[in-house]
Design a protein around this motif. Structure first.
Motif, PDB file in Angstrom:
ATOM      1  N   ASP A 174     -22.631 -23.045 -61.601  1.00  0.00           N
ATOM      2  CA  ASP A 174     -22.403 -23.927 -62.752  1.00  0.00           C
ATOM      3  C   ASP A 174     -22.594 -25.388 -62.361  1.00  0.00           C
ATOM      4  O   ASP A 174     -22.289 -26.303 -63.132  1.00  0.00           O
ATOM      5  CB  ASP A 174     -21.022 -23.689 -63.358  1.00  0.00           C
ATOM      6  N   PRO A 188     -25.073 -27.973 -59.260  1.00  0.00           N
ATOM      7  CA  PRO A 188     -26.081 -27.935 -58.185  1.00  0.00           C
ATOM      8  C   PRO A 188     -25.433 -28.129 -56.812  1.00  0.00           C
ATOM      9  O   PRO A 188     -25.647 -29.132 -56.146  1.00  0.00           O
ATOM     10  CB  PRO A 188     -27.002 -29.104 -58.547  1.00  0.00           C
ATOM     11  N   ARG A 209     -30.603 -28.304 -57.881  1.00  0.00           N
ATOM     12  CA  ARG A 209     -30.706 -28.498 -59.319  1.00  0.00           C
ATOM     13  C   ARG A 209     -31.799 -27.582 -59.914  1.00  0.00           C
ATOM     14  O   ARG A 209     -31.614 -26.982 -60.969  1.00  0.00           O
ATOM     15  CB  ARG A 209     -31.024 -29.974 -59.624  1.00  0.00           C
ATOM     16  N   THR A 210     -32.899 -27.464 -59.199  1.00  0.00           N
ATOM     17  CA  THR A 210     -33.969 -26.553 -59.629  1.00  0.00           C
ATOM     18  C   THR A 210     -33.434 -25.118 -59.713  1.00  0.00           C
ATOM     19  O   THR A 210     -33.683 -24.396 -60.683  1.00  0.00           O
ATOM     20  CB  THR A 210     -35.132 -26.589 -58.613  1.00  0.00           C
ATOM     21  N   TYR A 211     -32.689 -24.717 -58.680  1.00  0.00           N
ATOM     22  CA  TYR A 211     -32.114 -23.354 -58.660  1.00  0.00           C
ATOM     23  C   TYR A 211     -31.215 -23.141 -59.876  1.00  0.00           C
ATOM     24  O   TYR A 211     -31.281 -22.122 -60.559  1.00  0.00           O
ATOM     25  CB  TYR A 211     -31.282 -23.133 -57.395  1.00  0.00           C
ATOM     26  N   LEU A 212     -30.372 -24.159 -60.117  1.00  0.00           N
ATOM     27  CA  LEU A 212     -29.415 -24.056 -61.227  1.00  0.00           C
ATOM     28  C   LEU A 212     -30.158 -23.917 -62.559  1.00  0.00           C
ATOM     29  O   LEU A 212     -29.858 -23.040 -63.377  1.00  0.00           O
ATOM     30  CB  LEU A 212     -28.529 -25.309 -61.241  1.00  0.00           C
ATOM     31  N   ASP A 213     -31.158 -24.788 -62.752  1.00  0.00           N
ATOM     32  CA  ASP A 213     -31.887 -24.800 -64.024  1.00  0.00           C
ATOM     33  C   ASP A 213     -32.696 -23.524 -64.248  1.00  0.00           C
ATOM     34  O   ASP A 213     -32.857 -23.079 -65.388  1.00  0.00           O
ATOM     35  CB  ASP A 213     -32.832 -26.015 -64.086  1.00  0.00           C
ATOM     36  N   SER A 214     -33.196 -22.946 -63.161  1.00  0.00           N
ATOM     37  CA  SER A 214     -34.068 -21.766 -63.303  1.00  0.00           C
ATOM     38  C   SER A 214     -33.311 -20.547 -63.811  1.00  0.00           C
ATOM     39  O   SER A 214     -33.889 -19.650 -64.409  1.00  0.00           O
ATOM     40  CB  SER A 214     -34.693 -21.434 -61.956  1.00  0.00           C
ATOM     41  N   GLY A 215     -32.006 -20.462 -63.523  1.00  0.00           N
ATOM     42  CA  GLY A 215     -31.247 -19.270 -63.894  1.00  0.00           C
ATOM     43  C   GLY A 215     -31.560 -18.070 -63.013  1.00  0.00           C
ATOM     44  O   GLY A 215     -31.048 -16.974 -63.231  1.00  0.00           O
TER      45      GLY A 215
END
Lengths: 470, 470
Positions: free
Chosen positions: A147, A149, A182-188
């Motif tokens: 939830d 990054p 942040r990329t990991y978080l956004d990708s789901g």
């Protein structure tokens, strides 16, 4: 039948000054009344068809593990003592071998003792969801839906679905920088690697044999030569010492083709720092966590904890961690708590003891607290639990005065045995064999004044001990 | 002959938790080894033709004043005890009356006990420079040349020159806002009002008669009915209580036409807050003051002080005041230290004791420190000075166990008197008349375990006391 295995090997320094070598964070009631170890045990106790809990811990922590589990009425399936720290892969191997003794294809639920899970139903659902794959031979791990990054955790990329809830593992990913996080978080598509596992004991041992055979050889030799001691299982130290030190992630999970992951959102935290503890704790309107006797004026977003019998007063500060204990107080910026380790390293380098133990020390028979130390003397406050007894012992360098302040103690001094009640005292001359016992159902509290030219804890010759410490 | 008068009446709370009601800041070694009181006394001792020092202090502080002056070999001209706080004008009146007894036109040098002066030669020069005007009847004060636009002090506007160094006073000015303070600083015409004075006793009493006659009447009545008690001069409490409470500035200086000022630049500080103490103390390259057992990583511009036997660890913080004591730790932003008083007021309002006294309490015979308090018992560490004795006393509610840990104590218990050496113990039953005495030239240290249903300091019946406390 599910075999819970709690890994209590952590010696965390990141919550210093509360966590210390002899009482790492899993043994502390950091959130609520239970310790993290107890909360972990209660989490599995609430599930159906669960075998007694198997714990793996360091030799030094064995009594604490036993007592904390007993205090919550948790049936013990054995406490495996690691003679040396060898990371998680060998520790889990010992537990798998132990499970196999009772249940050849038994499924193990492996849980670190020092994590926090606020949504327990969600956690139990995830375990149930992983069971079919585990029974089928998969090495199942649990991945926490992120939830934020966070850069402090390893990540798991979700692979192909294996069933409604379980996925193959796409990849294990090292701790990222904040941009990548942040990329990991956004990708789901990414999950936090929680370090919790579900698999058949034989599946894990099989995987070890394939990917890290030296660990299996060492663990098996150590376990086969184990001796029992009360509830403790003491594996062979020499054999265990030959094991490579490696985590289950590196040694097995990253190499196995049958690894799987259950995504879960269960309010999980590894409570890995004072700031993460501040995040999960209940905060007041100013964003403060205040524990113990604290007084805060114009203070915000801070974690304030007072030691017993002491006051912490904060004025005009923000984003601070102030943690007070009987012998040390930490004042740290909330953004710098990952460097508490630097303080602990400094204490180690200077040969100090504040990272090793608290002023108050727990023993299987109760506790003692060093109230004052001066030239040639030391004053201790001693509590002996109902039914407990210190060892029959002798000191070469010190005499002791005992004054009972509550309860009734049974005193042995050479060939005399007598009771000592509140407001009574006795003298234990240097060199005499003595013992302190509590045969009542109430605690005994006494003040001990030691007098001698050397007062170290190692001036103790034990003749008889109910806890096997002779 | 110059008569030094030290005003030790301050009960400062701004340096809490180190300063407390029973040990205000003048009794603390805040900078260097001497207490501020001792430093003040040594400052005048170094001057020529100086009479023994007269001190004015509260009843509760009398033994501390006596001992601290004795410890530096300062001859005492009497310790005047204020039965109640009435501000500086009545306190100085008592001192003036006392000076007059020996030296009708004696010149008094009045110094607050709790200021710091780093350039002592400059201070002594200023005193010498003011002497001629004082002898001639002027009420001379010392004005500090400002080096910053400080808003916390009152200011004095320099008037016409009276001689080479002394000026008439243009005006006394209240504490300014920062803009006005900057104007004062830039003008070069203003000085900080230091609260130090030089005048003939009769000149001051004359001015009082003119400008504040009620103070003079009350002080004279109180002084005339005074009784001696060791080195203490106990003025009449009822008479003194009738005095208006007022400062010398308001009552006399602002109204007098013969007031004068000596401008001086002598490294003066009133040490009025933790930040001013940080400013005057020696700081390391990171701008930190570190006292006691401290450990600082990435910490700057902070004041860190550890209590005995305790560690203060700071990590990643700036501009903080961290002051640790045996029972309380203060963590304050350096810009907010003027509000320490708010914390103290909160402690008062809550009926607490951390603002009243330290855990370790000083008595004329030595000290005691409460090591532990539990239900029905208390443990104290007691030190009795060479040649000192506690009162012959009796407790109605508690028994006591004494274990000597160093030195030799002479114990009286009812009709028995006996010596107790290191590692020996005795028992004082409830209700027995007892006394502890040190007849040797070494300190005696003992551990006392009290046992009873009430353990308050007020359960003490004194029969005989060498310090006149019966």
């Amino acid at each position: 039948m599910l075999h819970p295995v709690i890994l209590s090997g952590g010696s965390g320094t990141r919550l210093w000054p509360r966590s210390r070598s002899n009482t790492p964070k899993q043994f502390l009631p950091l959130v609520g009344d239970e310790t993290l170890l107890q909360a972990t045990a209660l989490r599995v106790k609430a599930m159906q068809d669960v075998a007694p809990v198997i714990t793996v811990c360091a030799e030094d922590h064995r009594f604490m593990v036993g007592e904390q589990l007993q205090a919550i009425g948790m049936p013990s399936g054995g406490i495996l003592l690691e003679p040396a720290a060898r990371n998680t892969a060998p520790a889990i191997a010992l537990a798998a071998l132990h499970v196999q003794q009772q249940d050849a294809q038994g499924v193990m639920l492996v849980l670190p003792a020092d994590h926090l899970i606020r949504d327990e139903p969600a956690f139990r659902d995830a375990v149930m969801a992983g069971l079919a794959q585990a029974h089928a031979g998969a090495l199942v791990t649990f991945g926490i839906k992120p939830d934020a990054p966070v850069t402090g955790y390893g990540y798991i990329r979700i692979g192909q679905p294996l069933d409604a809830r379980v996925h193959a593992i796409g990849a294990f990913v090292e701790k990222p920088d904040v941009e990548r996080a942040r990329t990991y978080l956004d990708s789901g598509e990414y999950l936090w690697n929680s370090g919790m596992f579900l698999f058949r004991a034989d599946a894990y041992l099989e995987a070890l044999k394939k990917h890290a055979p030296a660990i299996l050889v060492a663990a098996r030799a150590a376990y086969d030569a184990a001796t029992g001691d009360l509830d403790f299982i003491r594996v062979d130290a020499d054999a265990f010492a030959t094991s490579p030190s490696d985590s289950i992630d590196y040694a097995v999970m990253e190499r196995a083709t049958n690894a799987a992951v259950v995504p879960v959102d269960c309010g999980w935290s590894d409570v890995g720092s004072w700031s993460s503890l501040w995040e999960v704790a209940d905060r007041d309107v100013d964003g403060n966590v205040q524990l113990g006797d604290t007084l805060a004026i114009d203070t915000g977003d801070s974690y304030l904890q007072a030691a017993d019998d002491r006051l912490v007063a904060a004025l005009g500060v923000r984003d601070l961690i102030v943690v007070d204990t009987a012998d040390a107080v930490l004042v740290a910026h909330r953004d710098r708590v990952q460097d508490v380790k630097m303080l602990v390293d400094r204490l180690k380098a200077e040969g100090r003891t504040e990272h090793l133990h608290h002023r108050k020390v727990y023993r299987p028979w109760g506790s003692y607290d060093s109230l004052a130390v001066g030239p040639g003397f030391q004053v201790k406050r001693i509590v002996v639990k109902p039914g407990a007894a210190l060892s029959l012992q002798r000191h070469q360098r010190r005499a002791e005065h005992w004054i009972v302040v509550s309860g009734t103690a049974e005193v042995t001094c050479n060939d005399k045995v007598f009771d000592l009640g509140a407001n009574q005292s006795t003298y234990i001359p240097l060199g005499s064999k003595h013992r302190l016992r509590n045969t009542t159902d109430q605690p005994v509290e006494l003040i001990e004044v030691q007098s001698g030219d050397y007062l170290g804890e190692d001036d103790i010759e034990r003749f008889d001990d109910v806890y096997g410490r002779t």
